[in-house]
Design an enzyme around this catalytic site. Structure first.
Site, PDB file in Angstrom:
ATOM      1  N   ASN A   1     -27.552 -39.613   1.412  1.00  0.00           N
ATOM      2  CA  ASN A   1     -28.923 -39.440   1.900  1.00  0.00           C
ATOM      3  C   ASN A   1     -29.865 -38.929   0.821  1.00  0.00           C
ATOM      4  O   ASN A   1     -31.031 -39.285   0.802  1.00  0.00           O
ATOM      5  CB  ASN A   1     -28.997 -38.601   3.178  1.00  0.00           C
ATOM      6  CG  ASN A   1     -28.170 -37.354   3.121  1.00  0.00           C
ATOM      7  OD1 ASN A   1     -27.295 -37.213   2.260  1.00  0.00           O
ATOM      8  ND2 ASN A   1     -28.413 -36.443   4.031  1.00  0.00           N
ATOM      9  N   CYS A   2     -29.338 -38.117  -0.107  1.00  0.00           N
ATOM     10  CA  CYS A   2     -30.204 -37.633  -1.173  1.00  0.00           C
ATOM     11  C   CYS A   2     -30.432 -38.693  -2.246  1.00  0.00           C
ATOM     12  O   CYS A   2     -31.240 -38.501  -3.155  1.00  0.00           O
ATOM     13  CB  CYS A   2     -29.620 -36.379  -1.804  1.00  0.00           C
ATOM     14  SG  CYS A   2     -29.372 -35.060  -0.615  1.00  0.00           S
TER      15      CYS A   2
ATOM     16  N   ILE B   1     -24.628 -20.713  23.693  1.00  0.00           N
ATOM     17  CA  ILE B   1     -23.711 -21.146  24.754  1.00  0.00           C
ATOM     18  C   ILE B   1     -22.290 -21.224  24.217  1.00  0.00           C
ATOM     19  O   ILE B   1     -22.058 -21.815  23.157  1.00  0.00           O
ATOM     20  CB  ILE B   1     -24.178 -22.505  25.326  1.00  0.00           C
ATOM     21  CG1 ILE B   1     -25.489 -22.267  26.094  1.00  0.00           C
ATOM     22  CG2 ILE B   1     -23.125 -23.126  26.230  1.00  0.00           C
ATOM     23  CD1 ILE B   1     -26.069 -23.488  26.729  1.00  0.00           C
TER      24      ILE B   1
ATOM     25  N   ASP C   1     -29.193 -29.216   9.210  1.00  0.00           N
ATOM     26  CA  ASP C   1     -30.656 -29.177   9.184  1.00  0.00           C
ATOM     27  C   ASP C   1     -31.281 -28.872  10.538  1.00  0.00           C
ATOM     28  O   ASP C   1     -32.499 -28.679  10.614  1.00  0.00           O
ATOM     29  CB  ASP C   1     -31.211 -30.521   8.678  1.00  0.00           C
ATOM     30  CG  ASP C   1     -30.885 -30.752   7.219  1.00  0.00           C
ATOM     31  OD1 ASP C   1     -30.281 -29.867   6.586  1.00  0.00           O
ATOM     32  OD2 ASP C   1     -31.232 -31.827   6.705  1.00  0.00           O
TER      33      ASP C   1
ATOM     34  N   LYS D   1     -29.901 -15.784 -27.421  1.00  0.00           N
ATOM     35  CA  LYS D   1     -30.587 -15.086 -26.324  1.00  0.00           C
ATOM     36  C   LYS D   1     -31.057 -16.177 -25.371  1.00  0.00           C
ATOM     37  O   LYS D   1     -32.079 -16.810 -25.594  1.00  0.00           O
ATOM     38  CB  LYS D   1     -31.774 -14.295 -26.851  1.00  0.00           C
ATOM     39  CG  LYS D   1     -31.361 -13.095 -27.696  1.00  0.00           C
ATOM     40  CD  LYS D   1     -32.564 -12.457 -28.390  1.00  0.00           C
ATOM     41  CE  LYS D   1     -32.089 -11.317 -29.298  1.00  0.00           C
ATOM     42  NZ  LYS D   1     -33.079 -10.953 -30.307  1.00  0.00           N
TER      43      LYS D   1
END
Lengths: 556, 556
Positions: free
Chosen positions: B45-46, B278, B286, B437
C-alpha cells in the site's frame, strides 16, 4: 580554571584540535599552545586512502583547518613543526624542538593534554627500509604514495594487514588501477568482525579480483632491481609496492619517560576525567586506554569519534565542569567496494573470551521495501545476554542502509536496550527507506522468539557434528529448486508449504534440525513441528550464512 | 488460548495479515478466518504512488502475498471479496456478505480482531462524482489512475492535500510527465512538520516546477467537456484530473453500530492489549486511537509500522502472552523529489498546544565528511524539555542520511534520552557515512550548550520585534561576501575572525543578537562576547533557516 591559566596540547588532528577549540570557547583569557610535529594540525586523516584512489579529487580538501585559520579563529598559539621531546612533570614544563630551526626550548604549563595518537606498527623483519614500502598516517605519507603510483605506475601492490586501513588501501589501490594482493596473518580480515561474518567480506573481495592470503604471515621483504619480493610463511609474492597496515600502537614514549602510567600495550591509562596518573596531565585519543562501554574492561580503540568526544570532555574538565567520559563501544564502519561493513558493541570472540553468558542470532533483512527498486539484503549478527536479552553487540554486512542499522544498534546499546526493546522501536518507514518491520525490529523479534522458547536455534558450527549423527533429522524446508541449487550435505528436502501434509514422513522421536534460506521459513517450520510434538532446532542465518563459510573452507 | 479457538480477523494488509500469520505461528490448531472486502489481503500500500510514477515498474511486485500463498503457508481461511457488515457482540457472531455471490451468512467467533484501516476523507463539496477525480487507497484505485494517465495523457493535475500521500502523488505525477498544482488549505504541507521546517520543502517543490496553493481551500469541482474546473477559496484552476488526498478517517462504522467505544474522531478506543470496550473484540491499525508515546495523550497516527507491531501484539495477547503496546511516536518519512523529510516524536505545534515547558534548537549538519564527495547539508529541528533536556521530537529535512538520523532520534526518544545522552552517542564514522561529530551529536552539543548557559538563543520569529528596537545590537558575523549575498535587514556585519579586534566598536550596554549562516559561528562569537561582559543571543538555525521562511513570506 584560573582565567589566565596556561594549557599546552601535544598533537593536533581529531583530539588535540577539538580540545583547543573547546577550551577557547570556554575561556577567552587562557593561554593555549598547540604543538604539532608535522605541518598540519587538522586534516582529513580518515580520507587519506580516498585521495589515493581518486575518490577525493582535490588535495586541498584534505586540509580541515590550517594553522593560520585556527590561529585567527580561536586565538590559539599553533606551533606546527614543533616536536615535544620531554615532559618534566615535577616542574610542570616541557622541552620542545622547533624542527625547522632545530632550536630547543622549554615551556611551562598549568595543564598539559597529551594527544599524540597512534603510529603504524612496523614489524621486526628484514627489508623494511625499501623505498617501495609505504605506511599511511598523514598527508606526507599520502602524497608519497600518490606520487609513487602516478610516476612509477606500479602494476601490482601487496597490502599487509586486513584491518580498516588495509582494506581501504586495497579498494583505493584497485581504483587507481593497481592489482592488489592482501596478506593477513589471521584467518580473517577486519578483526572487529567474527569469522562467520568476515566470510562474506572475503567473498566480495575475491569477486573484485583481490587476491587474499589469509593465515599467512609476512616473513621478510627484499628489494630487487625492478620489483619487491615479499616472503610469506607460505609462498613468495613479487610486487611493485608494499603497504604496511598491520595496525597501530599508541604513541606514548614521552609519557613513558615522564613516568606516566601506561598499560602493557603502551596505552596511557586515564580515568573518566581523562586524567593520567600525574596531576594536571591529561590524555585523549588514540594514545589512551579506554573502558569498553559494554564489558567495562579496559581496551584500546583508536577511532576518530571517541577522540573528538574526549577532546570536548577534557576541555570541560580543565575548565572546572563536572564531566566524564563513559566508555567506548567501538562503533565502526567501512566501505569495502560495494559492501558496507559496520559493527558496534562486542563481538562473539570477546564474549567468549570474557566467558559471558551470551547467545548470538543471525538474521537477514532488506534495506527497504522489496518492491521498491534496488532493495538489497543485509546480514546481521546480534550478540545478546542470554538471561536478560540485553544487546551486547552487532555486526552488519550488506549494501545500502547498513550504516543506519548499526547506528540504531549503537544508540540501543548506549541505552542498554534489550531485544524486547528492539521489537518496539518505531523507525521511519516509507518504501525508499525501510520496511514496516525494519531489520532492527526483525533482529529483536527473532531473539524474542528464542528467549521465550518459541524457537530453539542451532548454528553453522554445529552442522559438522550433526552430519555424523543418526538420531536426528536434518531437514531443509526451502523449495525444491532452491535445494537443488545447493544444499547442506545430509539435509533432506521438504518444502515448507508441503510440511503439514508431510508430517507423517518424519520420525517424531528424533530431534529435527531445520534449515532454510535465511531462517524465516525454518522458524515457520519449527512452529508447525513443535506444535506437533517434535523437538526442533532452526539454523540461525540459514543456508545463506552457511554457504559463505562453507565456500571459505574450500578456498583456504 | 483454547487450542481449538476460533479467531476472525476483519481486514487484511499490514495489521490483519500480521495478526493472522503470528496467530498461526503460535497456534497450529486455531481456526483463523481472514475477511477482506477487496481482492488483495496483503499489498504494497505504501508503494502505490511509485507504481503510478513508474519507479516501481512491475505491477506484480505490488502484491506482497496472494490469498492462495497465504492459505498454503499459514493454513488460514482467507475470504477475500467478503465484506463484514455487522457484528453481533452479544452472540459473538458477525454477518458477512460474499461480494461475488451476494450471499449473506453468519460466522461465530471466540475472538474478533478489527483491522479495517482508514479511508480517504471526501469533503462535502459539489462535483465529487466526476470520473476525473481520484483517490488512492488500494490496487484498483491505483490501476484506475494509471490507466487514466496512460490513456488520456492528462497534461495537468491538481492534488488536493499536502500530506504524505498528496506529496507522493505530486512527485509521481510529475514523474509521469504531468504538470502538477498542489492545493493545501493550511499554510504548509506535511502537518507533522512545523511551519519553519516546511518552508524548505515548499522551496524544493517550487524548484521542481510544482505550483503551490497554500492556505487555499477547495470549494467545488465542476466537470467541463475537456477538463475539470477546481474552484478554490481564492481562484480557479482548470485541470485534467484531480487527486483527493486531504487525509484519512478511521473506518469504524461496523464498530460504531456494534456499540464499541469510539473517540470523537471515530477512532476505535483500545487499551494496551488492543482490547476494545467489548470483551473478546480487539482492534489494531489505522482504525484505532493510540497513545502518543511522548505526551501520553490519545492520538490518531495511521502508519504501517505501528499497525504491524500491533498485529503481532494482539496475536500474542489472544494466545495468552502478557504483552502490551507502548504507544506510537509518529516516526515517519517521505521522499519529496530529491529531498527527504523525516520526523519522530512531537512537533512544536503539539508542544505548544499541550503547554509543555519546551525549547527548540535548529542545527545544520552534513550527512558525511565534507571532504568526501557528495556531502549534503541537512536541517534539524529538535524539540526538548527545558528542565531536563529530554528529547521530545525532531524534524529533519535534507538529502542523504536523513533517514538514519531520524531513526537514531526515534531510538533515543524510545529510550527517553536527553540531549546530554545525544552528545555521548558513539555512532559509526567513516568518510562515506558520517562525521566524527555526527549530526545527532551536534544537535546534542548545541542543546547542552543552551541548557548549561554557555549560549543563549533567539529565533527567526523574534526578529521582526528586534528590528524595531533601538536598544539592541543586531550583528551578522559571516564573511563580507556572505553578508553581501543576502542578509537580514537591520543586522550589521563584523566577520567572526575580526570580532576580537572590533570589540571596541560594540556598545557593551546593549544586548547583542548574533546571526551567522547556520549558528556555529554565531556561537563562537557569542562565547567571545559573553566573556567580555556582553549579553548575547545567537540566532538558532542562522540565516540559512531564516532565508527559507523569509522567502516564503514573499511567495505567499
Amino acid at each position: 580554571m584560573n582565567k589566565k591559566q596556561k594549557v599546552l596540547i601535544i598533537g593536533g588532528v581529531a583530539g588535540g584540535a577539538s580540545t583547543a577549540a573547546r577550551l577557547r570557547r570556554l575561556n577567552e583569557q587562557a593561554e593555549i599552545i598547540l604543538f604539532e610535529r608535522g605541518e598540519h594540525i587538522s586534516f582529513a586523516n580518515c580520507g587519506l586512502p580516498y585521495y589515493i584512489g581518486g575518490e577525493i579529487k582535490n588535495r586541498s580538501s584534505l586540509l580541515v583547518q590550517t594553522p593560520q585559520r585556527f590561529r585567527n579563529r580561536f586565538n590559539i598559539d599553533v606551533r606546527n613543526y614543533h616536536e615535544v621531546i620531554e615532559i618534566h612533570q615535577e616542574d610542570k614544563m616541557i622541552t620542545v624542538r622547533n624542527l625547522q630551526t632545530d632550536e630547543v626550548y622549554q615551556e611551562s604549563y598549568d595543564q598539559l593534554v597529551l594527544s599524540m595518537g597512534a603510529e603504524p606498527i612496523k614489524p621486526k623483519i628484514a627489508g623494511l627500509d625499501s623505498k617501495k614500502i609505504f605506511t599511511l598516517r598523514n598527508i606526507p605519507d599520502t602524497l608519497k604514495m600518490k606520487t609513487y603510483i602516478e610516476q612509477k605506475k606500479p602494476a601490482h601492490a601487496v597490502v599487509i594487514g586486513g584491518g580498516f586501513i588495509g582494506l581501504e588501501m586495497v579498494e583505493n589501490l584497485h581504483k587507481a588501477g593497481v592489482q592488489v594482493a592482501l596478506i593477513e596473518a589471521g584467518n580473517q580480515v577486519l578483526a572487529p568482525l567474527d569469522y562467520d561474518m568476515a566470510c562474506e567480506v572475503h567473498a566480495h573481495l575475491r569477486s573484485k579480483g583481490i587476491k587474499l592470503y589469509l593465515g599467512n604471515a609476512l616473513q621478510a621483504i627484499h628489494e630487487a632491481e625492478n620489483h619487491v619480493v615479499v616472503d610469506l610463511k607460505n609462498g613468495v609474492i613479487k610486487t611493485d609496492m608494499v603497504i604496511m597496515a598491520i595496525g597501530v600502537r599508541p604513541e606514548s614514549d614521552i609519557a613513558r619517560k615522564a613516568g606516566i602510567e601506561l598499560n602493557e600495550r603502551g596505552a596511557i591509562v586515564v580515568n573518566g576525567k581523562m586524567q593520567t596518573s600525574i596531576p594536571d596531565i591529561f590524555a585523549i585519543g588514540d594514545a589512551i586506554e579506554v573502558i569498553d562501554f559494554v564489558t567495562k574492561q579496559p581496551t584500546f580503540v583508536p577511532l576518530a569519534g571517541p577522540a573528538n568526544k574526549q577532546g570536548r570532555i577534557v576541555a570541560d574538565v580543565i575548565c572546572g565542569f563536572d564531566r566524564s567520559y563513559q566508555g567506548t563501544q567501538g562503533s565502526s564502519i567501512l566501505k569495502v567496494f560495494d559492501l558496507t561493513v559496520a559493527t558496534t558493541g562486542i563481538n562473539e570472540k570477546t564474549a567468549k573470551r570474557l566467558q559471558l553468558n551470551y547467545e548470538k542470532s543471525f538474521t537477514h533483512s532488506e534495506n527497504h521495501a522489496r518492491y521498491y527498486p534496488n532493495a538489497m539484503d543485509m546480514s546481521l549478527k546480534t550478540i545478546y545476554e542470554k538471561s536478560t536479552g540485553k544487546i551486547l553487540g552487532v555486526q552488519i554486512v550488506g549494501y545500502g542502509g547498513v550504516d543506519k542499522r548499526c547506528d540504531i544498534f549503537a544508540t540501543a546499546i548506549r541505552a542498554q536496550m534489550t531485544a524486547y526493546d528492539l521489537t518496539r522501536l518505531e523507525l521511519c518507514y516509507a518504501p525508499p527507506f525501510g520496511s514496516a518491520k525494519d531489520a532492527v525490529n526483525v533482529a529483536g523479534f527473532v531473539i524474542e522468539n528464542i528467549l521465550t522458547d518459541k524457537m530453539h536455534i542451532f548454528h553453522w558450527h554445529d552442522i559438522a557434528d550433526l552430519q555424523k549423527r543418526k538420531d536426528v533429522t536434518l531437514l531443509d524446508v526451502r523449495t525444491i529448486e532452491e535445494y537443488n541449487n545447493g544444499n547442506i550435505s545430509g539435509f533432506i528436502n521438504i518444502p515448507l508449504d508441503e510440511l503439514r501434509e508431510s508430517l507423517p514422513l518424519l520420525d517424531s522421536s528424533k530431534p529435527v534440525y531445520v534449515a532454510c534460506a535465511i531462517g524465516l521459513r525454518g522458524y515457520l517450520a519449527a512452529r508447525i513441528l513443535m506444535q506437533h510434538g517434535f523437538e526442533v532446532y532452526n539454523l540461525s542465518g540459514g543456508y545463506r550464512l552457511y554457504q559463505f563459510i562453507d565456500e571459505e573452507k574450500i578456498k583456504i
